[in-house]
Scaffold this motif. Structure first.
Motif, PDB file in Angstrom:
ATOM      1  N   THR A 182      17.859  49.941  -0.571  1.00 58.30           N
ATOM      2  CA  THR A 182      16.703  50.660  -1.103  1.00 58.30           C
ATOM      3  C   THR A 182      16.745  52.154  -0.791  1.00 58.30           C
ATOM      4  OG1 THR A 182      15.414  50.146   0.895  1.00 58.30           O
ATOM      5  CG2 THR A 182      15.231  48.618  -0.975  1.00 58.30           C
ATOM      6  N   GLU A 183      17.572  52.559   0.190  1.00 56.97           N
ATOM      7  CA  GLU A 183      17.700  53.982   0.509  1.00 56.97           C
ATOM      8  C   GLU A 183      18.792  54.655  -0.311  1.00 56.97           C
ATOM      9  OE1 GLU A 183      15.735  55.649   2.780  1.00 56.97           O
ATOM     10  OE2 GLU A 183      14.585  53.784   2.855  1.00 56.97           O
ATOM     11  N   GLY A 184      19.460  53.887  -1.178  1.00 60.35           N
ATOM     12  CA  GLY A 184      20.495  54.447  -2.034  1.00 60.35           C
ATOM     13  C   GLY A 184      21.893  54.245  -1.490  1.00 60.35           C
ATOM     14  N   GLY A 185      22.884  54.371  -2.388  1.00 63.16           N
ATOM     15  CA  GLY A 185      24.293  54.270  -2.011  1.00 63.16           C
ATOM     16  C   GLY A 185      24.744  52.837  -1.808  1.00 63.16           C
ATOM     17  N   ALA A 186      26.063  52.656  -1.883  1.00 59.83           N
ATOM     18  CA  ALA A 186      26.718  51.384  -1.558  1.00 59.83           C
ATOM     19  C   ALA A 186      26.181  50.187  -2.341  1.00 59.83           C
ATOM     20  CB  ALA A 186      26.622  51.114  -0.055  1.00 59.83           C
ATOM     21  N   GLU A 187      25.786  50.403  -3.584  1.00 58.58           N
ATOM     22  CA  GLU A 187      25.415  49.256  -4.415  1.00 58.58           C
ATOM     23  C   GLU A 187      26.649  48.399  -4.657  1.00 58.58           C
ATOM     24  OE1 GLU A 187      23.357  50.194  -7.982  1.00 58.58           O
ATOM     25  OE2 GLU A 187      21.952  51.570  -6.992  1.00 58.58           O
ATOM     26  N   SER A 188      26.460  47.084  -4.663  1.00 55.47           N
ATOM     27  CA  SER A 188      27.607  46.191  -4.835  1.00 55.47           C
ATOM     28  C   SER A 188      27.227  45.000  -5.708  1.00 55.47           C
ATOM     29  CB  SER A 188      28.124  45.690  -3.474  1.00 55.47           C
ATOM     30  OG  SER A 188      27.146  44.919  -2.807  1.00 55.47           O
ATOM     31  N   GLN A 189      28.253  44.426  -6.305  1.00 48.78           N
ATOM     32  CA  GLN A 189      28.088  43.251  -7.161  1.00 48.78           C
ATOM     33  C   GLN A 189      29.282  42.321  -6.962  1.00 48.78           C
ATOM     34  OE1 GLN A 189      28.458  46.426  -8.825  1.00 48.78           O
ATOM     35  NE2 GLN A 189      26.302  46.889  -8.427  1.00 48.78           N
ATOM     36  N   ASN A 190      29.065  41.037  -7.230  1.00 46.10           N
ATOM     37  CA  ASN A 190      30.190  40.103  -7.277  1.00 46.10           C
ATOM     38  C   ASN A 190      29.905  39.004  -8.287  1.00 46.10           C
ATOM     39  OD1 ASN A 190      29.164  37.532  -5.826  1.00 46.10           O
ATOM     40  ND2 ASN A 190      28.691  39.143  -4.321  1.00 46.10           N
ATOM     41  N   ILE A 191      30.976  38.473  -8.829  1.00 47.58           N
ATOM     42  CA  ILE A 191      30.895  37.352  -9.753  1.00 47.58           C
ATOM     43  C   ILE A 191      32.056  36.420  -9.458  1.00 47.58           C
ATOM     44  CG2 ILE A 191      32.175  38.646 -11.534  1.00 47.58           C
ATOM     45  CD1 ILE A 191      30.587  37.019 -13.634  1.00 47.58           C
ATOM     46  N   SER A 192      31.788  35.110  -9.488  1.00 50.45           N
ATOM     47  CA  SER A 192      32.848  34.146  -9.196  1.00 50.45           C
ATOM     48  C   SER A 192      32.758  32.972 -10.152  1.00 50.45           C
ATOM     49  CB  SER A 192      32.765  33.651  -7.745  1.00 50.45           C
ATOM     50  OG  SER A 192      31.584  32.916  -7.526  1.00 50.45           O
ATOM     51  N   LEU A 193      33.908  32.360 -10.380  1.00 47.44           N
ATOM     52  CA  LEU A 193      34.020  31.194 -11.243  1.00 47.44           C
ATOM     53  C   LEU A 193      34.869  30.158 -10.538  1.00 47.44           C
ATOM     54  CD1 LEU A 193      33.656  29.768 -14.026  1.00 47.44           C
ATOM     55  CD2 LEU A 193      35.765  30.927 -14.748  1.00 47.44           C
ATOM     56  N   THR A 311      29.037  66.272   7.199  1.00 48.14           N
ATOM     57  CA  THR A 311      28.324  66.447   5.931  1.00 48.14           C
ATOM     58  C   THR A 311      29.193  66.140   4.728  1.00 48.14           C
ATOM     59  OG1 THR A 311      28.913  68.796   5.827  1.00 48.14           O
ATOM     60  CG2 THR A 311      26.853  68.226   6.947  1.00 48.14           C
ATOM     61  N   THR A 312      30.495  66.044   4.913  1.00 52.34           N
ATOM     62  CA  THR A 312      31.418  65.888   3.785  1.00 52.34           C
ATOM     63  C   THR A 312      32.019  64.487   3.681  1.00 52.34           C
ATOM     64  OG1 THR A 312      33.346  66.595   5.074  1.00 52.34           O
ATOM     65  CG2 THR A 312      32.039  68.313   4.008  1.00 52.34           C
ATOM     66  N   ILE A 313      31.686  63.575   4.600  1.00 54.28           N
ATOM     67  CA  ILE A 313      32.380  62.290   4.629  1.00 54.28           C
ATOM     68  C   ILE A 313      31.552  61.182   3.978  1.00 54.28           C
ATOM     69  CG2 ILE A 313      33.520  62.968   6.782  1.00 54.28           C
ATOM     70  CD1 ILE A 313      31.747  60.887   8.227  1.00 54.28           C
ATOM     71  N   ASP A 314      32.231  60.101   3.633  1.00 53.74           N
ATOM     72  CA  ASP A 314      31.565  58.835   3.353  1.00 53.74           C
ATOM     73  C   ASP A 314      31.408  58.097   4.684  1.00 53.74           C
ATOM     74  OD1 ASP A 314      31.708  59.477   0.698  1.00 53.74           O
ATOM     75  OD2 ASP A 314      33.313  58.058   0.218  1.00 53.74           O
ATOM     76  N   ILE A 315      30.351  57.329   4.821  1.00 55.74           N
ATOM     77  CA  ILE A 315      30.196  56.524   6.034  1.00 55.74           C
ATOM     78  C   ILE A 315      30.402  55.038   5.761  1.00 55.74           C
ATOM     79  CG2 ILE A 315      28.740  58.188   7.229  1.00 55.74           C
ATOM     80  CD1 ILE A 315      26.301  56.541   6.401  1.00 55.74           C
ATOM     81  N   TYR A 316      30.552  54.685   4.494  1.00 54.88           N
ATOM     82  CA  TYR A 316      30.885  53.310   4.100  1.00 54.88           C
ATOM     83  C   TYR A 316      31.795  53.430   2.891  1.00 54.88           C
ATOM     84  CZ  TYR A 316      30.266  48.331   3.085  1.00 54.88           C
ATOM     85  OH  TYR A 316      30.473  46.992   2.866  1.00 54.88           O
ATOM     86  N   PRO A 317      32.958  52.758   2.899  1.00 52.97           N
ATOM     87  CA  PRO A 317      33.954  53.028   1.856  1.00 52.97           C
ATOM     88  C   PRO A 317      33.648  52.353   0.529  1.00 52.97           C
ATOM     89  CG  PRO A 317      34.768  51.349   3.374  1.00 52.97           C
ATOM     90  CD  PRO A 317      33.453  51.833   3.939  1.00 52.97           C
ATOM     91  N   GLU A 318      34.185  52.940  -0.496  1.00 53.67           N
ATOM     92  CA  GLU A 318      34.160  52.350  -1.836  1.00 53.67           C
ATOM     93  C   GLU A 318      35.296  51.344  -1.947  1.00 53.67           C
ATOM     94  OE1 GLU A 318      34.968  53.876  -6.448  1.00 53.67           O
ATOM     95  OE2 GLU A 318      34.714  55.308  -4.804  1.00 53.67           O
ATOM     96  N   PHE A 319      35.036  50.181  -2.588  1.00 52.01           N
ATOM     97  CA  PHE A 319      36.120  49.201  -2.711  1.00 52.01           C
ATOM     98  C   PHE A 319      35.898  48.272  -3.894  1.00 52.01           C
ATOM     99  CE2 PHE A 319      33.009  46.912  -0.092  1.00 52.01           C
ATOM    100  CZ  PHE A 319      33.000  45.648  -0.683  1.00 52.01           C
ATOM    101  N   THR A 320      36.998  47.679  -4.326  1.00 53.38           N
ATOM    102  CA  THR A 320      36.960  46.537  -5.241  1.00 53.38           C
ATOM    103  C   THR A 320      37.862  45.455  -4.648  1.00 53.38           C
ATOM    104  OG1 THR A 320      38.816  47.340  -6.567  1.00 53.38           O
ATOM    105  CG2 THR A 320      36.610  47.954  -7.285  1.00 53.38           C
ATOM    106  N   PRO A 913      24.797  50.826   8.401  1.00 52.57           N
ATOM    107  CA  PRO A 913      24.079  51.981   7.829  1.00 52.57           C
ATOM    108  C   PRO A 913      23.418  51.669   6.490  1.00 52.57           C
ATOM    109  CG  PRO A 913      26.407  52.172   7.329  1.00 52.57           C
ATOM    110  CD  PRO A 913      26.253  50.928   8.189  1.00 52.57           C
ATOM    111  N   LEU A 914      23.601  50.468   5.949  1.00 52.05           N
ATOM    112  CA  LEU A 914      23.074  50.169   4.620  1.00 52.05           C
ATOM    113  C   LEU A 914      21.556  50.099   4.610  1.00 52.05           C
ATOM    114  CD1 LEU A 914      25.585  47.486   3.274  1.00 52.05           C
ATOM    115  CD2 LEU A 914      25.705  49.975   3.153  1.00 52.05           C
ATOM    116  N   LEU A 915      20.949  49.738   5.763  1.00 45.79           N
ATOM    117  CA  LEU A 915      19.499  49.577   5.884  1.00 45.79           C
ATOM    118  C   LEU A 915      18.995  48.471   4.950  1.00 45.79           C
ATOM    119  CD1 LEU A 915      18.348  53.293   6.320  1.00 45.79           C
ATOM    120  CD2 LEU A 915      19.031  51.637   8.057  1.00 45.79           C
ATOM    121  N   ARG A 916      17.718  48.558   4.566  1.00 48.20           N
ATOM    122  CA  ARG A 916      17.142  47.464   3.757  1.00 48.20           C
ATOM    123  C   ARG A 916      17.927  47.295   2.469  1.00 48.20           C
ATOM    124  NH1 ARG A 916      12.406  49.508   2.565  1.00 48.20           N
ATOM    125  NH2 ARG A 916      11.218  48.620   4.293  1.00 48.20           N
ATOM    126  N   THR A 917      18.375  46.082   2.245  1.00 46.99           N
ATOM    127  CA  THR A 917      19.169  45.788   1.050  1.00 46.99           C
ATOM    128  C   THR A 917      18.574  44.588   0.328  1.00 46.99           C
ATOM    129  OG1 THR A 917      21.192  46.613   2.110  1.00 46.99           O
ATOM    130  CG2 THR A 917      21.458  45.185   0.189  1.00 46.99           C
TER     131      THR A 917
END
Length: 926
Positions: A182-193, A311-320, A913-917
């Motif tokens: 809810t504070e923004g950033g690090a949105e994620s999704q998954n789908i499985s079959l 101020t210039t870093i990510d604190i949680y990485p982007e991934f697939t 660091p994700l806080l309320r999700t």
């Protein structure tokens, strides 16, 4: 490979750890009670509460947790401490791997299995990346919280995490989930079959396949106020302080001048922008590490501006992540089946850290020297200048961005069945963990960058964003894009096992298990041609490795019913580990090692309501291949800035660096290193007076000797005279002088003693008008967590409840409570997760009132979060879930720690660091 009991060199293992009450319920769902093999025992039997502590996490519990990845599933267990998290991809070349660690003994001492067999580890050791395991295929996870070397051999000192995957499944399931902080950033999704067909009992075969795709965006430091800066004002006991983790590689650059030997002039480091403008540039601060007071006209020492790199870093990485799992089994006869498992996963991580800190040589007499350096030197200094360098933060080139792709491939094929009354199984394994690390932004091509500097078009002494359009075009053309290294670890193995009842005693049948396994590990690391040939500016190529080692083991196990209420288990294992073969240096490193381990355990159940169990055993861990065979190589820089370890005449001249600085770190192996040894003991009591209530506790202790570790940078720089042998001099490619460097070497340092209690309470009852209510409360209480200081055998320290010399914390209390209310088609679940507080590291800070440096030690408070999930079972086919993790949006507590990644202000190992999700999920069966 097979063995006969009379002439085998028997080896292993006791562990009759036969699941817990939940597993017994699983077995009883069948019309016929199935004989199963449970983690910790080689003997198939009907599941029941066993002599060893096994915690079980079911697929439904995983779904109910709302966890988006296996890191969250495993590392939330109260027994887990000391693991590695994906967040540390920010500031390391880890590739975002996540690990398991039981009872704070470390990831290298927890064995991770898939369907009871090893998979290819990371690098040269035994650590497994949890992100490589196909999450959608998991049936349950069995966590044995006791040593198991007597069955599995090396690495199982702390215990075992066994991922049991689905099999003999019919029909299909499609599942989706979306997660939004809810504070923004690090949105994620998954789908499985998942889809399976064929019934093993009716059709004599089954084939099952699963596929899952995950993706997550990055979380930037600026999206969380508690993680936004390296220059950190805070208060304690009514006083205001400033904690400074800023970097002397500044934007715009600092200049450092050294002077001729014999001139009597000390090194002088200053910021030309500060001199010209009276203040540091935006996003820079007058460093609290400076030796020259602010506003002083002194010209010897340090008067640097320091860059707020956070101020210039990510604190949680982007991934697939994409993962595929295929499994099949076919009955060849009524008693023999052929089976195979195949999995493939690709984990693609993008990590962004601060722009490149690069040293630039400023020739005496050049335009840059004449404009930015000479005006601020005294005549004596101008006459005796030896060298000038700029400590430049290359913000105009963008953040340093790495893209690490990890491919994990795993295949097992074999036969299982019953022969002459023996349950038998044999299989071959081929497993590989392959990594490709590339740079995609923020790193420079050497030829283009040096040409740009030599042309005079790049001005490191002006703030970023002020280069000319022509220079910006040259900057874009000079950025390096390409691979820097590839590495892989390949595991090839074969195993055979058998178990049967062999002798009848008055109290029942004696059961016996025997087995053997042979494994070969091959570790390759190949730096890219660009890395080796110096194409990348100021970059030291990763070393090339081609290492190989084989090991084999034999084991046996007995379950002996002494009386109807008393059962004894005994296991024995013998292992041989070959020397490390180094194909590059064409020689073997180390010696042939062997180990004999054993385990004794007992299970006493005087009534059906009372269970008493205990175990005692030994274990060992073979050194990782690089612990033995690694040459001295560069390993980045120190995490902190330090004063010169050997200041000499105090001028700050090389090999010292000016003021407090980060020094190069080197790493190396030790050919004479020995295996680590351990002894383990457990004692537990479990009570279930009725169907509505159960309570239990297991005391455990582990004592390790010859533990492998090394002197930390904090220890070495705190007492450089004591650790003088760990310092040398080294010159990075872009440096103009040799500087001191710290050697992080592996050694058998002494002992580790960990003790604690795992406990659990569960109450369950139907409540009219509400439904079935279940309350489960479980936790781990640490009694002791001590280790000897490097190079000593009896000088103990610990990290219990405080930030220790190992740059980590052992938490006294970790607990989790789950309240589940099942009301027909609706299920509501509330979870509370608790972690006790601790005493932080003692840090040097600036008193905001007096302006003087002082030392403070924070008390980091306890951390409590709440989760919620609601489930609507619309039909047998359709299920919907809505959940919130960290319901009250509790922020991570403030800590001044300075290790494990580039994040500042909180510790990502202990609080997310994700806080309320908020997340929504659904599944449909067809």
């Amino acid at each position: 490979m097979s063995t006969k009991p009379k002439n085998s060199v028997i080896g292993t293992a006791v562990l009759a750890a036969l699941a817990s009450f939940s597993m017994a319920a699983l077995a009883q769902q069948n019309n016929q009670l199935e004989r199963v093999e449970v983690t910790g025992s080689s003997i198939k039997r009907i599941a029941a509460e066993g002599a060893l502590p096994v915690q079980v996490v079911t697929a439904e519990q995983i779904r109910a947790s709302g966890a988006a990845n296996l890191q969250d599933v495993i590392q939330r267990l109260p027994a887990m401490q000391g693991f590695t998290i994906a967040d540390t991809a920010i500031g390391t070349n880890s590739g975002g791997y996540a690990t398991a660690s039981i009872h704070d003994l470390g990831s290298g001492y927890t064995l991770v299995l898939v369907n009871g067999r090893r998979i290819a580890p990371l690098g040269d050791g035994n650590i497994v990346n949890l992100n490589n395991i196909p999450m959608s295929a998991i049936e349950r996870v069995e966590v044995l919280t006791d040593g198991a070397s007597a069955l599995y051999g090396s690495d199982a000192i702390a215990g075992v995490v066994n991922f049991v995957l689905k099999k003999n499944h019919q029909g299909g399931t499609i599942s989706v989930q979306a997660n939004k902080p809810t504070e923004g950033g690090a949105e994620s999704q998954n789908i499985s079959l998942m889809y399976g067909f064929g019934d093993l009992d009716k059709d004599r075969f089954n084939i099952l396949g699963t596929f899952r795709h995950d993706n997550s965006g990055q979380l930037k430091s600026g999206e969380r106020d508690f993680a936004a800066h390296a220059y950190l004002p805070f208060s304690q006991n009514g006083k205001s302080y400033i904690y400074d983790r800023t970097s002397p590689s500044a934007d715009p650059a600092n200049a450092t001048a050294t002077f001729k030997t014999g001139s009597g002039l000390g090194a002088y480091s200053f910021n030309p922008y500060l001199k010209a403008n009276g203040q540091c540039a935006p996003n820079n601060y007058y460093s609290l590490a400076n030796t020259i007071p602010a506003g002083s006209n002194a010209t010897a020492g340090t008067a640097q501006c320091a860059f707020d790199f956070v101020t210039t870093i990510d604190i949680y990485p982007e991934f697939t992540r994409d993962s595929l799992f295929l499994t099949g089994e076919a009955k060849l006869t009524e008693n023999i089946s052929a089976f195979s498992d195949f999995s493939f996963s690709r984990y693609d991580v993008i990590a962004r850290i601060a722009p490149n800190p690069v040293p630039i040589n400023i020739p005496v007499g050049s335009a840059l020297y004449n404009k930015y350096v000479m005006p601020y030197l005294t005549p004596a200094q101008q006459a005796n200048v030896s060298s000038v360098s700029a400590s430049y933060r290359a913000s105009d080139f963008g953040p340093r961005t790495s893209n690490t792709v990890t491919d994990a491939t795993h295949f097992v094929g074999g036969l299982r069945g019953t022969v002459a009354g023996w349950d038998v199984e044999s299989a071959v394994t081929w497993s590989r963990n392959k990594l490709d690390e590339s740079y995609t932004d923020g790193y420079m091509r050497k030829a283009e960058f040096t040409s740009l500097v030599a042309s005079g078009m790049l001005d490191p002494f002006v703030p970023s964003g002020n280069q000319s359009a022509a220079t910006q075009k040259l900057i874009a053309d000079s950025i390096y894009h390409g691979s820097i290294r590839e590495s892989s670890t390949t595991l090839k193995g074969i195993d055979a096992r058998a178990s049967s009842d062999v002798y009848k005693l008055p109290a029942g049948m004696v059961s016996m298990g025997v087995g053997a396994d042979l494994r070969n590990y091959h570790y390759l690391q190949t730096p890219s041609a660009d890395a080796v040939n110096g194409v990348i500016y100021n970059f030291a190529a990763n070393p090339a490795y081609d290492l190989e080692r084989s090991n084999y083991g034999l084991y046996t196990e007995f379950i002996i019913p002494v009386a109807k209420s008393l059962e004894l288990n005994a296991g024995l294992r013998y292992d041989v580990i070959d020397p490390v073969k180094d194909a590059i240096n064409k020689r073997d490193f180390g010696q042939k090692l062997d180990a004999t381990t054993y385990k004794l355990s007992a299970r006493y159940q005087p009534t059906k309501e009372v269970l008493i169990r205990s175990s005692y055993g030994t274990g060992f861990k073979a050194p990782d291949m690089l612990d033995i065979a690694q040459p001295l190589v560069t390993n980045g820089v120190t995490a902190k800035q330090y004063d010169c370890p050997f200041p000499g005449d105090g001028t700050g001249a090389p090999p010292c660096k000016p003021g407090k600085s980060q020094y190069t770190q080197l790493a190396g192996g030790n050919e004479n290193i020995k295996p680590e040894q351990s002894k383990q003991f457990t004692f537990g009591v479990h009570l279930e007076p009725n169907n509505h209530f159960s309570i239990g506790a297991d005391y455990w202790e582990v004592k390790m000797t010859d533990a492998i570790s090394g002197v930390s940078e904090n220890q070495a720089f705190a007492d450089p005279q004591k650790y003088a042998s760990l310092f040398t001099t080294y010159r990075l490619p872009a440096e103009t002088n040799d500087y001191y460097a710290f050697k992080a070497l592996r050694t058998n340092i002494g002992q580790v003693i960990n003790k604690g209690i795992d406990w659990q309470f569960e109450g369950r009852t139907p409540i009219e008008g509400l439904g079935r209510v279940t309350l489960n409360v479980a936790g781990t209480y640490m009694l002791k967590s001590a280790y000897t200081r490097p190079g000593t055998s009896d000088d103990f320290t610990d990290s219990m409840g405080h930030y220790g010399e190992n740059a980590a914390v052992t938490f006294r209390n970790i607990a989790q409570a789950t309240l589940k209310i099942e009301s027909g088609a609706f299920v509501n679940q509330f979870v509370a997760k608790y972690r006790s507080g601790y005493t932080d590291i003692t840090q040097t800070v600036r008193d905001a009132v007096t302006g003087l440096n002082t030392k403070v030690t924070l008390d980091v408070p306890e951390y409590l979060t709440f989760d919620y999930q609601g489930v609507w079972k619309y039909s047998k086919a359709l299920e919907l879930r809505l959940g919130v993790n960290n319901l009250l949006n509790e922020k991570p507590p403030l800590t001044l720690r300075d290790s494990s990644g580039h994040q500042v202000g909180y510790d990502p190992r202990y609080a997310s660091p994700l806080l309320r999700t908020v997340y929504v999920a659904g599944s449909y069966n067809f």
